[in-house]
Design a protein around this motif. Structure first.
Motif, PDB file in Angstrom:
ATOM      1  N   ASN A 101     -14.165  14.508  -2.221  1.00  0.00           N
ATOM      2  CA  ASN A 101     -15.189  13.482  -2.279  1.00  0.00           C
ATOM      3  C   ASN A 101     -14.536  12.136  -2.635  1.00  0.00           C
ATOM      4  OD1 ASN A 101     -17.244  11.745  -3.071  1.00  0.00           O
ATOM      5  ND2 ASN A 101     -18.513  13.415  -3.863  1.00  0.00           N
ATOM      6  N   THR A 103     -15.651   9.387  -3.603  1.00  0.00           N
ATOM      7  CA  THR A 103     -16.237   8.563  -4.659  1.00  0.00           C
ATOM      8  C   THR A 103     -16.090   9.190  -6.048  1.00  0.00           C
ATOM      9  OG1 THR A 103     -18.414   9.595  -4.530  1.00  0.00           O
ATOM     10  CG2 THR A 103     -18.009   7.763  -3.023  1.00  0.00           C
ATOM     11  N   GLN A 109     -13.990  16.430  -9.686  1.00  0.00           N
ATOM     12  CA  GLN A 109     -14.158  17.355  -8.554  1.00  0.00           C
ATOM     13  C   GLN A 109     -13.646  18.743  -8.899  1.00  0.00           C
ATOM     14  OE1 GLN A 109     -13.489  15.877  -4.613  1.00  0.00           O
ATOM     15  NE2 GLN A 109     -12.976  13.844  -5.375  1.00  0.00           N
TER      16      GLN A 109
END
Ligand SMILES: Nc1ncnc2c1ncn2[C@@H]1O[C@H](COP(=O)(O)OP(=O)(O)OP(=O)(O)O)[C@@H](O)[C@H]1O
Ligand SMILES: [Mg+2]
Length: 318
Positions: A101, A103, A109
């Protein structure tokens, strides 16, 4: 017990009934690295996606069975959402950046994966992050954990993805072109890492999808050769390389070699005439120099010897 057992798996385009994968039967033993090879369009990704429960819409498993570590995995797998709880197979994709991801910082994560896949509490997961990153050979774990994916190199992102895949304790890792797009030294490091990690566990196996002959010969114990959604040949890599039995395997190895030594200028996609998924017999028959009428009409029989299987009507006469 096998890590993966696939029995007559059939995957079809729902609207047309075209079988993108036909009658796939194979198994993967624990502690092995198996190469899935075949030219572009042969169904390598479709096979991985079928196992993951991630087939594109309009494409379905219509028959057959698949088991991971003895557990049936295709039951009730009719659409994509089922995959979010896929715990028995971890996918390492071709593009590690896309798997992360953009962002979210890496530590967030990793924590998320550990909580979802390993049932850890937030605290447990947080204390595990650095260890997980260190295991895949990341040197400055603190910095990497605090980074966003775009602040890391492709090789570093791939390490993170591999680390997350391994943390799930899934017995089967599917690596779809795991080193494509990485530079050569990083490629070698990633491959060594995968080898080492499989070597450390007797239970984990890797199915590696790759075009790269050097990768196959250095990494894979077994080889599965796919063409037109059919298995053509299966066997120990060394034996298949030294003495390919199936006409398609011979052809593929020759084209891979010329690609590797630079005498061909594109990835091996030999299809001047494209793969004919409409053929009811051997899908390779319209390009095979040894083809006879029965090849066009009847699926080829499995011809087994001690360690290998080739699917061909004419092995005796080749
Ligand atoms: N959504 C879809 N609907 C119908 N057919 C599809 C769909 N996606 C792919 N195909 C067809 O399925 C076949 C197998 O594709 P797949 O992506 O598995 O090939 P591959 O072996 O992974 O090739 P590559 O090496 O290029 O990644 C191809 O002939 C492709 O045209
Ligand atoms: Mg593919």
């Amino acid at each position: 017990m096998s890590v993966l057992d696939v029995d007559r798996l059939q995957v079809e385009v729902f609207e047309t009934g075209i079988a993108l994968l036909r009658d796939i039967t194979l198994s993967i033993k624990p502690g092995s690295i198996v190469g899935l090879v075949g030219e572009s369009g042969s169904g390598k990704s479709m096979f991985s996606l079928a196992l993951m429960g991630l087939l594109p819409s309009g494409v379905r498993v219509t028959s057959g069975k698949a088991r991971v570590a003895g557990k049936s995995i295709l039951k009730g797998l009719t659409n994509q959402y089922v995959n979010s709880s896929r715990e028995d197979i971890a996918l390492i994709s071709q593009n590690p950046r896309a798997a992360l991801n953009p962002t979210m910082r890496i530590n967030k994560q990793v924590i998320r994966v550990l909580r979802q896949r390993c049932n850890m509490t937030f605290k447990e997961a947080r204390s595990e992050v650095h260890e997980l990153l260190a295991r895949v050979g990341i040197p400055d774990v603190g910095r990497v954990a605090n980074s966003y994916p775009h602040q890391l190199s492709g090789g570093m992102c791939q390490r993170v993805v591999i680390g997350m895949a391994l943390s799930t304790r899934a017995p089967l890792l599917i690596a779809d072109e795991p080193t494509t797009g990485l530079d050569v030294t990083i490629q070698a490091q990633i491959l060594m890492l995968l080898r080492k990690l499989v070597g450390e566990s007797d239970e984990k196996s890797v199915m590696m999808v790759t075009h790269d002959l050097a990768v196959v010969s250095s990494m894979c114990d077994q080889l599965i050769v796919l063409y037109g959604g059919q298995v053509m040949e299966v066997g120990p890599t060394r034996e298949v390389f030294a003495n390919p039995r199936h006409p398609y395997t011979k052809f593929l190895l020759e084209s891979l070699e010329s690609y590797a030594d630079g005498s061909a200028d594109s990835t091996p996609s030999v299809s001047e005439n494209p793969i004919d998924f409409g053929l009811s017999g051997c899908r390779f028959s319209n390009r095979c120099p040894f083809s006879t009428p029965v090849c066009q009409t009847t699926p080829p029989p499995a011809i087994a010897d001690n360690t290998r299987i080739a699917y061909c009507h004419n092995l005796e006469s080749i």
